[in-house]
Design a protein around this motif. Sequence first.
Motif, short mmCIF file in Angstrom:
data_model
loop_
_atom_site.label_atom_id
_atom_site.label_comp_id
_atom_site.label_asym_id
_atom_site.label_seq_id
_atom_site.Cartn_x
_atom_site.Cartn_y
_atom_site.Cartn_z
N GLU A 295 3.60 9.67 -49.85
CA GLU A 295 2.70 9.43 -48.73
C GLU A 295 3.52 9.20 -47.46
N TYR A 296 3.54 10.20 -46.56
CA TYR A 296 4.27 10.10 -45.30
C TYR A 296 3.47 9.24 -44.33
N ILE A 297 4.09 8.20 -43.78
CA ILE A 297 3.42 7.25 -42.90
C ILE A 297 4.16 7.17 -41.57
N TRP A 298 3.42 7.19 -40.47
CA TRP A 298 4.04 7.06 -39.16
C TRP A 298 3.08 6.32 -38.22
N GLY B 29 -1.82 1.43 -34.66
CA GLY B 29 -2.31 1.92 -35.94
C GLY B 29 -1.32 2.88 -36.59
N VAL B 30 -1.55 3.18 -37.86
CA VAL B 30 -0.66 4.11 -38.57
C VAL B 30 -1.46 5.30 -39.08
N ARG B 31 -0.76 6.41 -39.27
CA ARG B 31 -1.33 7.63 -39.82
C ARG B 31 -0.57 7.99 -41.09
N SER B 32 -1.16 8.81 -41.94
CA SER B 32 -0.45 9.23 -43.14
C SER B 32 -0.99 10.54 -43.66
N LYS B 33 -0.17 11.23 -44.45
CA LYS B 33 -0.57 12.45 -45.15
C LYS B 33 0.30 12.56 -46.39
N GLY C 155 -1.56 19.47 -25.48
CA GLY C 155 -2.24 20.52 -26.22
C GLY C 155 -1.48 21.82 -26.29
N GLU C 156 -0.71 22.13 -25.23
CA GLU C 156 0.02 23.39 -25.21
C GLU C 156 1.32 23.33 -26.02
N ASP C 157 1.71 22.14 -26.45
CA ASP C 157 2.92 21.98 -27.27
C ASP C 157 2.66 20.85 -28.26
N SER C 158 1.79 21.12 -29.21
CA SER C 158 1.23 20.06 -30.05
C SER C 158 2.08 19.71 -31.27
N GLU C 159 3.01 20.56 -31.62
CA GLU C 159 3.76 20.36 -32.87
C GLU C 159 4.68 19.14 -32.80
N VAL C 160 4.54 18.24 -33.78
CA VAL C 160 5.39 17.05 -33.89
C VAL C 160 5.99 17.05 -35.29
N ILE C 161 7.28 16.69 -35.38
CA ILE C 161 7.99 16.74 -36.66
C ILE C 161 8.22 15.32 -37.17
N LEU C 162 7.92 15.11 -38.45
CA LEU C 162 8.14 13.82 -39.10
C LEU C 162 9.49 13.80 -39.79
N TYR C 163 10.30 12.78 -39.49
CA TYR C 163 11.60 12.59 -40.13
C TYR C 163 11.50 11.41 -41.11
N PRO C 164 11.62 11.62 -42.41
CA PRO C 164 11.62 10.49 -43.35
C PRO C 164 12.80 9.56 -43.09
N GLN C 165 12.52 8.26 -43.05
CA GLN C 165 13.57 7.27 -42.75
C GLN C 165 13.75 6.23 -43.84
N ILE D 84 8.29 6.09 -45.01
CA ILE D 84 8.17 5.64 -43.63
C ILE D 84 8.90 6.65 -42.74
N CYS D 85 8.20 7.17 -41.73
CA CYS D 85 8.76 8.24 -40.89
C CYS D 85 8.70 7.86 -39.42
N ASP D 86 9.51 8.54 -38.61
CA ASP D 86 9.32 8.53 -37.17
C ASP D 86 9.20 9.98 -36.69
N ALA D 87 8.73 10.15 -35.47
CA ALA D 87 8.29 11.47 -35.01
C ALA D 87 9.16 12.01 -33.89
N TYR D 88 9.41 13.33 -33.94
CA TYR D 88 10.25 14.01 -32.97
C TYR D 88 9.60 15.32 -32.52
N THR D 89 10.05 15.84 -31.39
CA THR D 89 9.60 17.13 -30.92
C THR D 89 10.30 18.23 -31.72
N LEU D 90 9.89 19.46 -31.50
CA LEU D 90 10.54 20.59 -32.16
C LEU D 90 12.01 20.70 -31.77
#
Length: 207
Positions: free
Chosen positions: A80-83, A90-94, A123-133, A149-155
């Motif tokens: 379960e990836y959580i960020w 709040g937190v999100r997960s998938k 909206g024009e650059d919506s992609e965010v990458i999750l890095y497991p930490q 537990i992850c944090d988020a980065y751009t492409l």
Amino acid sequence: MAQCFDPSVQWQMRLTKSAMESSSMSSKMWNSFPLKPNKKGALKPATKFRICASADGTINRLEDLLNLDVSPYTDKIIAEYIWIGGSGTGVRSKSWTISKPVEHPSELPKWNYAGSSIGQAPGEDSEVILYPQAIFKDPFRRGNNILVICDAYTLQGEPILTNKRAKAAEIFNDPKVVSQVPWFGIEQEYTLFEVAFGLVGPLEGTL
């Protein structure tokens, strides 16, 4: 063209062993299957399954469905990836299904999500990458399942604006800080009240 017998109601049928072993059947053979009566002699409706047959009379994998293993246990592992979401509170997960246990976050793949839907990317650059930490045992699913537990980065590999962990990691990985022994303290404040002459007021003094 497939058709379902008795379309107005689903009837529970008791199939004989020879019928179950047969790979196909004609429409006339359906008359040989007894419907299970109830105590009053009426036909007993069932909602578990409907027996369907194709135009050539072949049963649609009925044996497989009746013998289907519905056990919840599996040798797969749910990660379960959580960020932290766009609000910062709040937190999100998938969930990602993996085939074997892992010992370190680096063994897990990076993942992506649409950041514009939760206020973390335009909206024009919506992609965010999750890095497991970090990984922990999942106390909800249990077994070998894990929380990631992850944090988020751009492409491009830059931390997004709501990624506060990246700056903290930069500071704590600085050689000057690594050589130190950090101390952490939790501050808790309390206020005690007393009732005197019908009025409520704070006690004197400090805890």
